[in-house]
Motif scaffolding. Structure first.
Motif, PDB file in Angstrom:
ATOM      1  N   SER A  42       8.720  -8.322   4.877  1.00  0.00           N
ATOM      2  CA  SER A  42       8.307  -6.957   4.587  1.00  0.00           C
ATOM      3  C   SER A  42       7.297  -6.576   5.464  1.00  0.00           C
ATOM      4  N   ARG A  80       5.646  -3.930   4.840  1.00  0.00           N
ATOM      5  CA  ARG A  80       4.648  -2.940   4.167  1.00  0.00           C
ATOM      6  C   ARG A  80       3.175  -3.542   3.670  1.00  0.00           C
ATOM      7  N   SER A 121       2.553  -5.344   0.411  1.00  0.00           N
ATOM      8  CA  SER A 121       3.828  -5.875   0.292  1.00  0.00           C
ATOM      9  C   SER A 121       3.397  -7.152  -0.748  1.00  0.00           C
ATOM     10  N   THR A 181       5.778  -9.187  -1.439  1.00  0.00           N
ATOM     11  CA  THR A 181       6.257 -10.669  -0.980  1.00  0.00           C
ATOM     12  C   THR A 181       5.182 -11.346  -0.115  1.00  0.00           C
ATOM     13  N   VAL A 235      13.961  -7.731  -1.800  1.00  0.00           N
ATOM     14  CA  VAL A 235      15.326  -7.386  -2.168  1.00  0.00           C
ATOM     15  C   VAL A 235      15.750  -5.978  -1.878  1.00  0.00           C
ATOM     16  N   HIS A 292      18.997  -3.422  -1.206  1.00  0.00           N
ATOM     17  CA  HIS A 292      20.172  -3.090  -1.513  1.00  0.00           C
ATOM     18  C   HIS A 292      20.927  -4.403  -2.106  1.00  0.00           C
ATOM     19  N   GLY A 305      13.629  -4.274  -9.083  1.00  0.00           N
ATOM     20  CA  GLY A 305      14.423  -4.281 -10.400  1.00  0.00           C
ATOM     21  C   GLY A 305      14.393  -5.635 -10.848  1.00  0.00           C
TER      22      GLY A 305
END
Ligand SMILES: Cc1cc2nc3c(=O)[nH]c(=O)nc-3n(C[C@H](O)[C@H](O)[C@H](O)COP(=O)(O)O)c2cc1C
Length: 192
Positions: free
Chosen positions: A12, A14, A17, A19, A79, A81, A113
């Motif tokens: 990631s 971001r 993040s 992660t 994750v 999609h 999710g």
């Protein structure tokens, strides 16, 4: 046995993040077991969209050299999609058997999710195609925003599973490789 070198890759880009938080925790646990560790932050590598005609583009060689130097590799992905991130796939495509074959790999997925499993399964398949030894134990942070705060994992069970992943990356760093798996023998790779 020399100290194993455990390298973590964060899929990631971001800034905040989750992660990255997870991989940092796993690497911390690996360090606690005596390993040298390095976090490969893909924001710091210039890796253009992979083009098989330009396999040494940007920082590709620097990145693949760091993977090559690892005894164990921890792959962390958000994750996206129902699968792992394109950023991570792009980085992996700059590598191949030279970097990954017979290496021990640990997997971490981080989901908004509650179902991070498919991303882990997809990454496991990729690693098998590269003939890695993928640690059976795997870790995830589902519903990540509820379980990470201020750069820390707040759920003790999740934290424990992630630390265990880092510990096993050290424990199994020098495991005797399995015979080549079918999917790896059918992976003609970039040479075909
Ligand atoms: C393009 C995109 C697709 C996503 N798809 C899913 C998904 O299928 N399932 C899920 O649980 N979360 C999904 N998410 C949420 C991310 O898994 C979640 O925000 C995660 O924390 C991102 O990891 P990071 O904090 O390391 O960046 C998606 C996020 C993005 C940006």
């Amino acid at each position: 046995m020399t100290e194993p070198n455990v390298v973590g890759v964060v899929g990631s880009l971001r800034d905040q993040s989750y992660t990255r938080v997870g991989i940092e925790r796993a690497l911390g646990a690996a360090e606690g077991m005596g390993a040298t560790t390095e976090l490969l932050d893909l924001r710091e590598f210039d890796l253009p969209v992979f083009d098989a005609d330009h396999r040494e583009a940007g920082d590709a060689v620097a990145f693949s050299n760091r993977i090559h130097a690892a005894d164990s590799i921890l792959l962390g992905t958000p994750v996206y999609h129902g699968s792992y991130s394109g950023v991570l796939k792009n980085a992996l495509d700059y590598c191949g058997f030279d970097e990954f074959e017979h290496k021990t790999v640990g997997l971490l997925a981080v989901a908004g999710g509650g179902f991070p499993i498919t991303a882990l399964e997809h990454l496991r398949s990729v690693c098998r195609a590269l003939n890695c030894w993928v640690i059976p134990h795997q870790a995830a942070i589902p519903k990540a925003r509820n379980h990470v705060a201020d750069g820390q994992i707040t759920d003790p069970d999740i934290e424990k599973r992630i630390a265990r992943l880092g510990e096993e990356a050290v424990q199994y760093a020098n495991i005797e490789p399995d015979p080549a798996c079918f999917e790896s023998t059918e992976n003609v790779g970039a040479d075909d």
